[in-house]
Design a protein around this motif. Sequence first.
Motif, PDB file in Angstrom:
ATOM      1  N   UNK A  94      91.517  13.641  85.321  1.00 22.49           N
ATOM      2  CA  UNK A  94      92.015  14.976  84.984  1.00 22.49           C
ATOM      3  C   UNK A  94      93.533  14.999  85.004  1.00 22.49           C
ATOM      4  N   UNK A  95      94.087  15.948  84.232  1.00 21.85           N
ATOM      5  CA  UNK A  95      95.540  16.064  84.121  1.00 21.85           C
ATOM      6  C   UNK A  95      96.004  17.280  84.910  1.00 21.85           C
ATOM      7  N   UNK A  96      97.069  17.101  85.683  1.00 22.03           N
ATOM      8  CA  UNK A  96      97.647  18.187  86.466  1.00 22.03           C
ATOM      9  C   UNK A  96      98.979  18.603  85.832  1.00 22.03           C
ATOM     10  N   UNK A  97      99.172  19.902  85.730  1.00 26.49           N
ATOM     11  CA  UNK A  97     100.418  20.442  85.192  1.00 26.49           C
ATOM     12  C   UNK A  97     101.501  20.343  86.264  1.00 26.49           C
ATOM     13  N   UNK A  98     102.259  19.269  86.240  1.00 28.79           N
ATOM     14  CA  UNK A  98     103.337  19.060  87.213  1.00 28.79           C
ATOM     15  C   UNK A  98     104.351  18.108  86.605  1.00 28.79           C
ATOM     16  N   UNK A  99     105.643  18.462  86.738  1.00 25.42           N
ATOM     17  CA  UNK A  99     106.634  17.597  86.090  1.00 25.42           C
ATOM     18  C   UNK A  99     107.002  16.370  86.918  1.00 25.42           C
ATOM     19  N   UNK A 100     106.384  16.214  88.076  1.00 22.71           N
ATOM     20  CA  UNK A 100     106.637  15.006  88.871  1.00 22.71           C
ATOM     21  C   UNK A 100     105.901  13.827  88.216  1.00 22.71           C
ATOM     22  N   UNK A 101     106.620  12.758  87.883  1.00 18.56           N
ATOM     23  CA  UNK A 101     105.948  11.641  87.198  1.00 18.56           C
ATOM     24  C   UNK A 101     105.059  10.856  88.146  1.00 18.56           C
ATOM     25  N   UNK A 113      96.291  12.664  86.790  1.00 23.94           N
ATOM     26  CA  UNK A 113      97.520  12.222  86.138  1.00 23.94           C
ATOM     27  C   UNK A 113      98.390  13.446  85.907  1.00 23.94           C
ATOM     28  N   UNK A 114      99.626  13.414  86.362  1.00 25.47           N
ATOM     29  CA  UNK A 114     100.529  14.544  86.133  1.00 25.47           C
ATOM     30  C   UNK A 114     101.099  14.512  84.710  1.00 25.47           C
TER      31      UNK A 114
END
Length: 301
Positions: A94-101, A113-114
């Motif tokens: 799943x993808x998480x909305x976060x700008x941390x790479x 995965x961010x």
Amino acid sequence: MQAAPLLVVSLALAFPSLYAQSKMDDPSQIGNRDVGKGVNFYSQEKEIALGKQLAQEVQRQAKIVDEPIIAEYINRLGQNLVRNSDAKVPFTFQVIDSDVPNAFSLPGGYVFVNTGLIELAEEEDELAGAMAHEIAHVAARHMTREATKSQLTSIGILPLGLLFGGWVGAIARPAIGLATPVTFRSFSRADESEADYLGVQYMYAAGYDPTGVINIFEKLDALNYRKPAGLSRLLATHPMDRDRIQKAEKEIQEILPARAQYVVNTSDYHDMRQKVFAWEARPKPPEQPHPTLLKPTEPRP
Ligand SMILES: [Zn+2]
């Protein structure tokens, strides 16, 4: 005695990595080697149940990206890597909305995965390298083996929740938007090295250019220098350093038989990544007050 040289030749043809010291150094043996062995109090079933419980916690608290093209693509890429790995459990991506790479995995095959990592990875092989590293942590059962070790040293204290810091190292809770007190642990240096080592083999076996992982390592290393206040603290526990980069370079040269062609990038990846940028740029609804965010230390009912 005449048969001996012939035998060697046919073996060399069958196993390109004949000179590998063990199965662990031989990508043709992926799936045939027990990478998850070691003292472990958790059965495979218990491990999956623990991962599921933790994943539900992440899903409740983090912003999961439900854009279908992004979600479908990341799952497809992940499942392709899993098929070329030593992992023995079903996986969810799943993808998480976060700008941390960052990306991180939970016991039993739950990988997150961010969006920040997708934005940093300009080519598909770079993201494949990061995701393969997370799959390797699951395949090697690092989380439950570490949890077993900590239980051995403090019998009776069962961790309520264990979250590992993801492939860039131990992360602070806000980095994935979690408000609930969760025990964050970082992997040991040995576990990180093993995940790097196995992950490079998995991406190679899936057909990717293994140097993609070097590219993403170098980007993270550069970020580490460029953003001393924020990210370097984030990366401090498990630094992305020259040592990790050099080890991966050495592995690629020494144990991966060269191929005529590798996948570096695809138009599907390019299109999906554009969706991520669009997703990040979209007008967002105002933040809803979140009770656990206001009172992070209060136990949840
Ligand atoms: Zn890791």
